[in-house]
Design an enzyme around this catalytic site. Structure first.
Site, mmCIF file in Angstrom:
data_model
loop_
_atom_site.group_PDB
_atom_site.id
_atom_site.type_symbol
_atom_site.label_atom_id
_atom_site.label_comp_id
_atom_site.label_asym_id
_atom_site.label_seq_id
_atom_site.Cartn_x
_atom_site.Cartn_y
_atom_site.Cartn_z
ATOM 1 N N THR A 63 0.820 -1.221 0.000
ATOM 2 C CA THR A 63 0.000 0.000 0.000
ATOM 3 C C THR A 63 0.857 1.275 0.000
ATOM 4 O OG1 THR A 63 -1.663 -1.230 1.230
ATOM 5 C CG2 THR A 63 -1.896 1.160 1.215
ATOM 6 N N GLU A 99 -5.577 -6.388 3.710
ATOM 7 C CA GLU A 99 -5.456 -7.496 2.732
ATOM 8 C C GLU A 99 -6.679 -7.553 1.819
ATOM 9 O OE1 GLU A 99 -3.551 -11.127 3.853
ATOM 10 O OE2 GLU A 99 -2.307 -10.112 5.318
HETATM 11 C C1 LIG Z 1 -4.287 -1.661 10.510
HETATM 12 C C2 LIG Z 1 -3.912 -1.741 9.056
HETATM 13 C C3 LIG Z 1 -2.837 -2.532 8.673
HETATM 14 C C4 LIG Z 1 -2.465 -2.625 7.335
HETATM 15 N N1 LIG Z 1 -1.369 -3.371 6.973
HETATM 16 C C5 LIG Z 1 -0.928 -3.348 5.708
HETATM 17 C C6 LIG Z 1 0.281 -4.016 5.336
HETATM 18 O O1 LIG Z 1 0.934 -4.662 6.159
HETATM 19 N N2 LIG Z 1 0.722 -3.926 4.052
HETATM 20 C C7 LIG Z 1 0.031 -3.231 3.115
HETATM 21 O O2 LIG Z 1 0.477 -3.207 1.967
HETATM 22 N N3 LIG Z 1 -1.120 -2.581 3.424
HETATM 23 C C8 LIG Z 1 -1.614 -2.627 4.694
HETATM 24 N N4 LIG Z 1 -2.767 -1.961 5.038
HETATM 25 C C9 LIG Z 1 -3.458 -1.178 4.020
HETATM 26 C C10 LIG Z 1 -4.737 -1.824 3.541
HETATM 27 O O3 LIG Z 1 -4.459 -2.997 2.819
HETATM 28 C C11 LIG Z 1 -5.494 -0.765 2.717
HETATM 29 O O4 LIG Z 1 -5.938 0.218 3.643
HETATM 30 C C12 LIG Z 1 -6.651 -1.350 1.950
HETATM 31 O O5 LIG Z 1 -6.192 -2.185 0.916
HETATM 32 C C13 LIG Z 1 -7.556 -0.263 1.342
HETATM 33 O O6 LIG Z 1 -6.816 0.717 0.708
HETATM 34 P P1 LIG Z 1 -7.084 2.269 1.066
HETATM 35 O O7 LIG Z 1 -7.023 2.412 2.530
HETATM 36 O O8 LIG Z 1 -6.184 3.098 0.230
HETATM 37 O O9 LIG Z 1 -8.597 2.509 0.653
HETATM 38 P P2 LIG Z 1 -9.157 2.845 -0.829
HETATM 39 O O10 LIG Z 1 -8.619 1.881 -1.812
HETATM 40 O O11 LIG Z 1 -8.982 4.285 -1.074
HETATM 41 O O12 LIG Z 1 -10.697 2.531 -0.617
HETATM 42 C C14 LIG Z 1 -11.627 3.453 0.007
HETATM 43 C C15 LIG Z 1 -13.012 2.815 -0.094
HETATM 44 O O13 LIG Z 1 -13.374 2.644 -1.475
HETATM 45 C C16 LIG Z 1 -13.700 1.276 -1.721
HETATM 46 N N5 LIG Z 1 -13.275 0.919 -3.069
HETATM 47 C C17 LIG Z 1 -12.063 1.106 -3.646
HETATM 48 N N6 LIG Z 1 -12.054 0.627 -4.895
HETATM 49 C C18 LIG Z 1 -13.294 0.096 -5.111
HETATM 50 C C19 LIG Z 1 -13.917 -0.566 -6.211
HETATM 51 N N7 LIG Z 1 -13.264 -0.805 -7.358
HETATM 52 N N8 LIG Z 1 -15.212 -0.956 -6.081
HETATM 53 C C20 LIG Z 1 -15.887 -0.727 -4.918
HETATM 54 N N9 LIG Z 1 -15.354 -0.117 -3.844
HETATM 55 C C21 LIG Z 1 -14.071 0.286 -3.934
HETATM 56 C C22 LIG Z 1 -12.945 0.506 -0.661
HETATM 57 O O14 LIG Z 1 -13.503 -0.788 -0.448
HETATM 58 C C23 LIG Z 1 -13.085 1.412 0.536
HETATM 59 O O15 LIG Z 1 -14.356 1.230 1.119
HETATM 60 C C24 LIG Z 1 -3.195 -1.906 6.362
HETATM 61 C C25 LIG Z 1 -4.293 -1.116 6.757
HETATM 62 C C26 LIG Z 1 -4.650 -1.038 8.075
HETATM 63 C C27 LIG Z 1 -5.831 -0.187 8.479
#
Ligand SMILES: Cc1cc2nc3c(=O)[nH]c(=O)nc-3n(C[C@H](O)[C@H](O)[C@H](O)COP(=O)(O)OP(=O)(O)OC[C@H]3O[C@@H](n4cnc5c(N)ncnc54)[C@H](O)[C@@H]3O)c2cc1C
Length: 380
Positions: free
Chosen positions: A126, A363
């Site tokens: 991410t 994930e």
């Molecule tokens: C405690 C914690 C630990 C984490 N650990 C890791 C880690 O170890 N390694 C790592 O790489 N990442 C990690 N993450 C990141 C996590 O994987 C991401 O937060 C997650 O994949 C969502 O990405 P984003 O937060 O940018 O949300 P966004 O992608 O911006 O999404 C925002 C909203 O839009 C929705 N959305 C996005 N695209 C679509 C679509 N095409 N259709 C419908 N809805 C959609 C999402 O479901 C969400 O509701 C962690 C996050 C947290 C909170």
């Protein structure tokens, strides 16, 4: 079809439950309150091979199958979700891809310290502008004759504050070719790798989730995991397995929540009798328990397919989306059973409630899991 655990799986559950209740339970609330990471207990977990669950013994691991791996994560998370997250990410998306895609030299250099718990691993996909759409990542890798030079920003790195080995996803820059991703193994002590401040999270506190910044970070060519350009394949394969670990984590949180809620319902009296005699409370308990059992079957079904070497893309996503939504629902019901006291820090239920929510996000969010499931259904 066998729905009963094997003798070995039952012993593993008993052993991990005992360890979690005696060693982890006493520090869970303090980890949540102060965010400290219990290194001494992590060392004990390393001695028990919890950091190399599915890794073969020749590389220092326990050589377990995926169902037993899921049971270990479930039992740790039942008592301490932040440690469950540490072990789930370390095993599922850090040690596992190094084993699956690493050459013998990389297994010796990186897998052995991971599997023996000497180094904690991360999975850094991410970025600020690349969340659900991981393909838009901006971290770059430039290759010259002897090394790669990495630049970029990773965010939300689970285990980031305590890691020794980091899997960094980056786009390789080559003249005229289309953008391709690779995975680079970067040791935490490498010059050019900097860890940012630990996030103030809502839950999972005690797991030091933080950003990792790469500024002209130079790594030898031998640190590219698998083949150059295989990053997307590695990410997708890894996440298919990793999601079973997160589903198991959600399952453990739900079970822990049910256990404390049952106890509270039996102890609390109102209107001259135990609140467990009220139909409304019994409905909560029955719904929680039924959904937890359904989630458990999905988790073990996905694990079983993986153990048999069968495709489990859809089943892992189903287990992850269902188990994490059950955890959010079960903790809401559990908190309701506790009434006003559930809204205080005097009881562990509010921590379960905060911890559960994260399972719907990392994930792959629930929305992304549904996309994965629908895509498989439409293509089958
Ligand atoms: C405690 C914690 C630990 C984490 N650990 C890791 C880690 O170890 N390694 C790592 O790489 N990442 C990690 N993450 C990141 C996590 O994987 C991401 O937060 C997650 O994949 C969502 O990405 P984003 O937060 O940018 O949300 P966004 O992608 O911006 O999404 C925002 C909203 O839009 C929705 N959305 C996005 N695209 C679509 C679509 N095409 N259709 C419908 N809805 C959609 C999402 O479901 C969400 O509701 C962690 C996050 C947290 C909170």
């Amino acid at each position: 079809m066998h729905l009963e655990p094997s003798m070995k799986q039952a012993v593993i559950r008993r052993t991990v439950r005992k360890f979690s209740e005696t060693r982890l339970a006493p520090v869970t609330a303090e980890m949540d309150r102060t965010g400290f990471f219990p290194w001494d207990i992590a060392q004990e977990m390393a001695d028990l091979k919890y950091f190399g669950l599915e890794i073969p013994a020749q590389y220092g691991g326990a050589g377990l199958e995926t169902i037993s791996h899921a049971i270990v994560i479930e039992e740790i998370s039942r008592v301490n979700a932040a440690m469950g997250l540490c072990v789930a990410v370390h095993n599922g998306v850090s040690a596992s891809p190094v084993y699956m895609f690493g050459n013998e030299e990389q297994r010796k250099r990186f897998l052995v310290p991971l599997a023996t718990g000497k180094k904690i691993g991360t999975f850094c996909l991410t970025e600020p502008n690349a969340g659900s759409d991981a393909s838009s990542l901006e971290t770059s890798a430039v290759r010259n004759s002897k090394e790669y030079i990495l630049n970029g920003n990773k965010v939300f790195v689970t285990n980031g504050g305590i890691s020794g080995i980091n899997l960094i996803f980056a786009a390789i820059q080559t003249d005229g070719e289309r953008r391709r991703f690779s995975v680079y193994i970067v040791e935490s002590e490498r010059e050019g790798l900097e860890k940012g401040p630990v996030e103030e999270l809502m839950g999972m506190r005690g797991n030091p989730v933080c950003p990792i910044v790469l500024r002209d970070c130079r790594i030898p060519l031998e640190n590219c995991l698998g083949k150059e350009g295989e990053g997307l394949k590695i990410a997708l394969t890894t996440l298919n397995g990793g999601r079973i670990g997160i589903a198991a984590q959600a399952l453990g949180i739900s079970q822990g929540c049910l256990d404390v809620s049952l106890k509270y319902a039996k102890e609390r009296n109102q209107f001259g009798r135990s609140i467990s005699e009220f139909g409304a409370i019994q409905n909560f308990l029955a719904d929680m328990s039924t959904r937890i059992e359904a989630a458990r079957l999905l988790v073990y079904r996905a694990s079983d397919l993986k153990d048999k070497g069968l495709n489990h893309v859809k089943e892992s996503a189903m287990a992850k989306v269902y188990a994490s939504e059950v955890a959010v629902d079960a903790t809401r019901m559990g908190l309701q059973i506790h009434g006003g006291y559930g809204y205080t820090k005097a009881y562990p239920i509010e921590r379960f409630y905060r911890d559960a929510k994260a399972c719907e996000i990392y994930e792959g969010t629930s929305e992304i899991q549904r996309m994965v499931i629908a895509k498989r259904l439409l293509n089958e």
